[in-house]
Write a protein that holds these residues in place. Structure first.
Motif, PDB file in Angstrom:
ATOM      1  N   LEU A 107      -4.433   2.196   3.724  1.00 27.48           N
ATOM      2  CA  LEU A 107      -4.617   0.820   4.192  1.00 27.48           C
ATOM      3  C   LEU A 107      -6.020   0.651   4.779  1.00 27.48           C
ATOM      4  O   LEU A 107      -6.737  -0.298   4.452  1.00 27.48           O
ATOM      5  CB  LEU A 107      -3.565   0.461   5.250  1.00 27.48           C
ATOM      6  N   LEU A 108      -6.417   1.597   5.620  1.00 28.66           N
ATOM      7  CA  LEU A 108      -7.727   1.471   6.260  1.00 28.66           C
ATOM      8  C   LEU A 108      -8.858   1.596   5.245  1.00 28.66           C
ATOM      9  O   LEU A 108      -9.871   0.914   5.345  1.00 28.66           O
ATOM     10  CB  LEU A 108      -7.881   2.510   7.375  1.00 28.66           C
ATOM     11  N   ALA A 119       1.103   5.619   4.882  1.00 26.85           N
ATOM     12  CA  ALA A 119       0.285   4.665   4.125  1.00 26.85           C
ATOM     13  C   ALA A 119      -0.942   4.202   4.915  1.00 26.85           C
ATOM     14  O   ALA A 119      -1.805   3.515   4.371  1.00 26.85           O
ATOM     15  CB  ALA A 119       1.135   3.462   3.720  1.00 26.85           C
ATOM     16  N   VAL A 120      -1.010   4.570   6.184  1.00 24.90           N
ATOM     17  CA  VAL A 120      -2.079   4.054   7.046  1.00 24.90           C
ATOM     18  C   VAL A 120      -3.494   4.401   6.565  1.00 24.90           C
ATOM     19  O   VAL A 120      -4.348   3.514   6.485  1.00 24.90           O
ATOM     20  CB  VAL A 120      -1.841   4.477   8.516  1.00 24.90           C
ATOM     21  N   PRO A 121      -3.778   5.659   6.220  1.00 27.98           N
ATOM     22  CA  PRO A 121      -5.157   5.957   5.792  1.00 27.98           C
ATOM     23  C   PRO A 121      -5.587   5.141   4.572  1.00 27.98           C
ATOM     24  O   PRO A 121      -6.712   4.632   4.523  1.00 27.98           O
ATOM     25  CB  PRO A 121      -5.116   7.452   5.461  1.00 27.98           C
ATOM     26  N   VAL A 132       0.830  -1.198   0.000  1.00 28.98           N
ATOM     27  CA  VAL A 132       0.000   0.000   0.000  1.00 28.98           C
ATOM     28  C   VAL A 132       0.864   1.247   0.000  1.00 28.98           C
ATOM     29  O   VAL A 132       0.522   2.267  -0.597  1.00 28.98           O
ATOM     30  CB  VAL A 132      -0.925  -0.011   1.239  1.00 28.98           C
ATOM     31  N   GLY A 133       1.998   1.147   0.686  1.00 31.08           N
ATOM     32  CA  GLY A 133       2.874   2.318   0.715  1.00 31.08           C
ATOM     33  C   GLY A 133       3.967   2.159   1.738  1.00 31.08           C
ATOM     34  O   GLY A 133       4.158   1.082   2.291  1.00 31.08           O
ATOM     35  N   GLN A 134       4.687   3.244   1.952  1.00 25.23           N
ATOM     36  CA  GLN A 134       5.819   3.236   2.873  1.00 25.23           C
ATOM     37  C   GLN A 134       5.455   4.019   4.135  1.00 25.23           C
ATOM     38  O   GLN A 134       4.913   5.109   4.054  1.00 25.23           O
ATOM     39  CB  GLN A 134       7.027   3.928   2.220  1.00 25.23           C
ATOM     40  N   GLY A 135       5.777   3.425   5.275  1.00 27.76           N
ATOM     41  CA  GLY A 135       5.690   4.159   6.535  1.00 27.76           C
ATOM     42  C   GLY A 135       4.281   4.547   6.946  1.00 27.76           C
ATOM     43  O   GLY A 135       3.278   4.131   6.357  1.00 27.76           O
ATOM     44  N   ALA A 136       4.213   5.391   7.973  1.00 31.31           N
ATOM     45  CA  ALA A 136       2.952   5.750   8.611  1.00 31.31           C
ATOM     46  C   ALA A 136       1.989   6.455   7.649  1.00 31.31           C
ATOM     47  O   ALA A 136       0.770   6.375   7.814  1.00 31.31           O
ATOM     48  CB  ALA A 136       3.217   6.631   9.831  1.00 31.31           C
TER      49      ALA A 136
END
Ligand SMILES: Cc1cc2nc3c(=O)[nH]c(=O)nc-3n(C[C@H](O)[C@H](O)[C@H](O)COP(=O)(O)OP(=O)(O)OC[C@H]3O[C@@H](n4cnc5c(N)ncnc54)[C@H](O)[C@@H]3O)c2cc1C
Ligand SMILES: Nc1ncnc2c1ncn2[C@@H]1O[C@H](COP(=O)(O)O)[C@@H](O)[C@H]1O
Lengths: 328, 248
Positions: free
Chosen positions: B237-238, B233-235, B227-231
């Motif tokens: 991912l959710l 990418a969190v949104p 999904v991506g790199q690091g923090a």
């Protein structure tokens, strides 16, 4: 002859979710065969009322064996009572949950009745009137489809795989006299040392937040706990063998070949490399998320979604966003 | 103290498995080991014998002639003697249990140890089946054992905790990973094992009532995405977990 018996289970006066799964699977099977579903529950006085709830999931009849000694699972009494009920009728199949109770009980019943047993099934189907059982072997590295050449066919079902489905039936409750004498039971439970009562067992949870050596020390587990908390009461913690062997986490949390085989809706692997023996335990999770700083970690090969990054940065953000999402 | 431990020869758990003709594991080039839980059971037997300051540990296996290799390995770890009950492989745990029970009915051991499950068929059934056939009490999934006077106290792993379970001896116990971390064989042990008795005989094995239709590889998981790199990418991912996977 086309009837299916489903073993249901109570704990602390409530039906376990896996019982709904087993009765639902029995309903599907009985419908394919044109038979009836009977559920069997053992428990203390009052269990008959609790078991009545199985009618919703398709039980035509519910056998309730009430005895105060059945409040907790002790194998001698359970094996005797279940064997008696199986012997009393001509069932096509008898389904057990493959949880700790069913895994202990089913082989005893099988040996008593001289019947082969297929454990931990993940799918059942009927072809030409025969039951075809799919079960993982070699720790999930292969699947075998087998047929049992005996009647009734004894099968235990892996938890969290068969969906509970509401298909109400009459569910006529029939109380059975327990003929057992607990004084004669040889295996007795002296004590239950409860793990964290607040969270489900890793074998039963629908969301698992699992940590590996990438978390570097047991002091960092609060990061996983916070995420687990934010995910809600259906979430529990898991662990790789590396951190269990290091003594950071209890073995009860270990996922994998020498730990538990899990099948949650969502498995989040944090700082876990994804060794073959770990994958054995979790590769059939519905959705897998991996958080790992090494883009080449094998866990990314089985993950549906991955974040390449440092767990110490990703976890707090993830927890924060999940909290927002769940309106906490 | 006389302890019997039942062990099974299985393919190495790290090996990539090839399936031949949709029915069999292709054994060519495959390394075989003592099934991991059975190794814990052997270790438990050795530790109990050591704690008692004496006794006998007997290892028993049902299988093809090649299983002698795993019995020798257990002898090298410290078991005193071995019995190989020769039989073709079977998927029917009750057939194996009957072969073991026929051999063990006159063994007069105090304790019969098994692995919690075998790492090939994953049935988790042979131990309690043997117990039933021998009329012995049985405790399964035990992480730690304490010997008492004519009885054992077992720490049994269940959902939601540990049960402390008591049973009179003789008894059958199936071992999970816990207190018994397997030792490595010493050179001396390996040498000594060559001279220890290993009896080979025909197993009393009946016909199998588990018929295999086919064996297949687990369904491949569709290729995942990073999904991506690091923090940051969190949104995303959710969003994917909610909208695409419907996992939240
Ligand atoms: C017979 C047998 C049975 C076994 N049974 C099991 C079993 O049941 N379960 C099991 O799990 N294993 C089992 N194993 C062990 C298995 O082979 C692996 O050794 C183990 O799974 C590794 O654990 P790990 O992924 O936590 O550690 P490692 O393999 O050391 O992986 C750590 C990961 O963390 C990542 N990382 C490091 N720092 C960070 C950071 N700051 N942020 C994010 N990521 C980071 C690294 O890139 C690495 O991928 C078994 C082995 C054998 C031989
Ligand atoms: N062929 C065999 N020979 C000896 N012991 C066996 C054999 N098969 C199973 N066992 C024992 O029974 C346990 C459970 O095996 P299973 O029921 O096949 O998962 C194993 O861990 C062994 O201790």
């Amino acid at each position: 002859m086309a009837n299916v018996l489903a073993l249901a289970e109570q704990r602390d006066g409530k039906l376990k979710k896996v019982s709904e799964e087993v009765v639902s699977a029995a309903r599907t099977l009985a419908d394919a065969l044109g038979g009836r579903v009977e559920a069997l529950v053992l428990g203390p006085a009052g269990v008959a009322d609790v078991a009545a709830g199985l009618a919703r999931f398709g039980a035509d009849r519910i056998w309730a064996v009430e005895h105060d000694a059945f409040a907790k699972y002790e194998p001698d009494g359970f094996a005797q009572a279940v064997s008696e009920r199986v012997r009393a009728d001509d069932y096509f199949a008898v389904l057990f949950p493959a949880d700790s109770l069913g895994k202990d009980l089913a082989p005893r019943v099988a040996a008593r009745l001289d019947l082969p047993l297929a454990t931990d099934a993940t799918a059942l189907s009927v072809a030409d009137g025969e039951l075809i059982i799919t079960r993982p072997v070699y720790a999930g590295r292969a699947f075998a489809r087998v047929v049992l050449e005996a009647t009734p066919r004894l099968v235990s079902l892996r938890p969290n795989v068969f969906r509970p489905e509401e298909r109400p039936r009459a569910g006529e409750v029939q109380r059975l006299e327990a003929t057992t004498s607990p004084e004669q039971w040889r295996v007795r439970m002296r004590e239950l040392v409860a793990a964290s009562a607040a969270r489900p067992d890793v074998g039963e949870a629908s969301i698992i937040v699992s940590g590996g050596r990438g978390l570097q020390s047991p002091e960092h587990w609060h990061l996983l706990e916070a995420l687990c908390e934010a995910m809600g009461p259906q979430c529990t913690l898991g662990a790789s063998r590396a951190v269990v062997d290091a003594g950071w986490r209890p073995h009860a949390e270990q996922v994998g070949q020498t730990g538990k085989t899990v099948q949650p809706q969502l498995y989040i692997a944090v700082g876990i490399s994804g060794a073959m023996q770990h994958l054995a335990g979790m590769r059939s999770a519905k959705t897998i998320v991996a958080i790992n700083k090494d883009p080449d970690a094998p866990i990314f090969k089985v993950a549906d979604y991955g974040i390449v990054g440092d767990a110490f940065e990703v976890l707090p953000r993830l927890t924060e966003e999940v909290r927002k999402l769940r309106g906490q | 103290m006389k302890i019997v431990t039942c062990i099974k020869r299985v393919p190495d758990t790290e090996a990539r498995l090839k399936i031949a003709a949709g029915r069999d594991i292709d054994a060519a080039g495959l390394k075989f080991i003592i099934s991991p839980y059975d190794e814990f059971a052997v270790e438990a037997a050795l530790q109990l014998r050591e704690a008692k300051g004496g006794g006998e540990v007997i290892v028993v296996s049902v299988g093809e002639a090649a299983a002698a290799e795993q019995l020798r390995a257990a002898l090298a770890l410290g078991a005193d003697r071995a019995v190989l009950l020769e039989a073709p492989p079977t998927l029917d745990g009750l057939v194996t249990a009957r072969a073991l029970a026929a051999e063990l009915k006159d063994a007069n051991a105090d304790l019969y140890l098994f692995g919690m499950k075998a790492a090939d068929d994953d049935q988790q059934q042979v131990g309690p089946m043997v117990a039933e056939l021998l009329g012995l009490p049985c405790v399964t999934v035990v992480a730690e054992l304490e010997l008492g006077d004519g009885k054992i106290l077992c720490h049994r792993e269940v959902e939601g905790g540990i049960e402390v379970v008591e049973a009179p001896l003789p008894a059958v116990v199936t071992i999970t990973k816990g207190k018994y971390e397997p030792r490595y064989p010493s050179l001396k042990g390996i040498m000594a094992a060559k001279k220890k008795p290993l009896e080979e005989k025909e197993a009393a094995a009946g016909p199998s009532r588990v018929r295999l239709l086919d064996l297949s590889h687990p369904p491949e998981r569709p290729p995942g995405k990073v999904v991506g790199q690091g923090a940051d990418a969190v949104p995303e991912l959710l969003r994917l977990l909610r909208e695409e996977a419907k996992a939240l």
